[in-house]
Motif scaffolding. Sequence first.
Motif, short mmCIF file in Angstrom:
data_model
loop_
_atom_site.label_atom_id
_atom_site.label_comp_id
_atom_site.label_asym_id
_atom_site.label_seq_id
_atom_site.Cartn_x
_atom_site.Cartn_y
_atom_site.Cartn_z
N LEU A 59 5.27 2.25 64.88
CA LEU A 59 6.65 2.47 64.50
C LEU A 59 7.32 3.13 65.70
O LEU A 59 6.99 4.26 66.07
CB LEU A 59 6.74 3.38 63.28
N LYS A 65 12.20 1.01 64.93
CA LYS A 65 11.81 -0.39 65.03
C LYS A 65 10.32 -0.51 64.74
O LYS A 65 9.51 0.25 65.28
CB LYS A 65 12.09 -0.95 66.43
N SER A 66 9.96 -1.46 63.88
CA SER A 66 8.54 -1.73 63.62
C SER A 66 8.05 -2.74 64.64
O SER A 66 8.49 -3.88 64.66
CB SER A 66 8.35 -2.30 62.21
N ALA A 108 13.19 -2.58 61.19
CA ALA A 108 12.20 -1.59 60.80
C ALA A 108 11.52 -2.00 59.51
O ALA A 108 10.30 -2.11 59.43
CB ALA A 108 12.86 -0.22 60.64
#
Length: 402
Positions: free
Chosen positions: A349, A341-342, A51
Amino acid sequence: METMSLAVARRTALAAQGFADPRPASQPTRRHLQRVLSRVQLIQLDSVNVAVRAHYAPLFSRLGAYDAALIDEAAWTHTAKRPRMLVEYWAHEASLLPVQDWPLLRSGAKRQGWWRNYSSLVDKSPALIDDILAVVKELGPIGAGGIERELGAEGRGPGAWWDRSEVKKVCEWLFGMGQLTTGTRRSFERLYDLTERVMPPEVLSRKVSPEEGARELITRSAVALGVATETDLRDYYRLGPGETKQAVRELVETGVLEPVSVRDWKAQAYRHVQAKTPRSITGRALLCPFDPLIWERARTERLFGFRYRIEIYVPEPQRVHGYYVFPFLLDGELVARVDLKSDRSASVLRVQGAFAEPDADNARVAMELAAELKLMAAWLGLDGVQVGERGDLAKPLRKLTR
């Protein structure tokens, strides 16, 4: 001996970690960074970048959106006008800590870490130490790969830490022994430099006894924790039990620590003499798995009734909440968990799972969490938030983040 309720202990701990401080109304500055550091004392580094890298997240949790260059410049650049504030060393784990604290970690209060396992290699190849130091002196800051190339050494390629080349191992041994440190980083790669070129002479020359080092480090632990057991204080800088118990006794005698009893805690607790207990804690924050508020999992459970485990190393079918889960703090309580999680390629996102804690007000939690997720996405330079299907908060979050 004073007896504290669990609610009072919780507010004391949250205030110590900076969660009673309002977020800045304007762009955070070096002064705001210093304020956070005066609370948390150190920031953990970690290579996981699912992230956001771990050392950026605690500042976002406490300051809101800020320019990541703020911490990059404080840790890895130096000018006469803006001197380096932070240095890397093994503290809780690999950490950024104030430059002036470096002698405390090198005092002998903290025992040598995993790098001592490379001592046999160092004994076998003493000339390699001189060769590495010579390359770093001439070309540093430089990465282990660059040193290998200069020496004509054969690296073993990328892999886990136990597959590191001999050059990398010796570099890490020299880092642990204080002869090398991180001059700067490039895409998170550590570039080594001679410690005397990075540290101010007055810091480098300061000699601290193991006993003084332990007292100073435990004092910093107590400042950061507010109220804590001996094992909590010990864990913050990963000191040994003998050193910690002696330091605690001495700090109680000098009035720095006050013995207190916390209801429902089995162990003796200690409060820093200057710890504050606000009447209430308001606001919200997403806490990365390496946030100092929740480092010590037993303490997190004692304070918040929140059992938390990092599931990175758990096989996917056995994970309960997800791979990289952020607890969500709202008005002084941990009320939800979010697997984040990016996704840079899609510029979103991703909320891969969102779970409310029992007895949480799901409607309010979802509203506050959606707002914080939007803020986080914008801070990370992403275009929006995309919510998956897992968890009881997923459906309301999808509506609120469209």
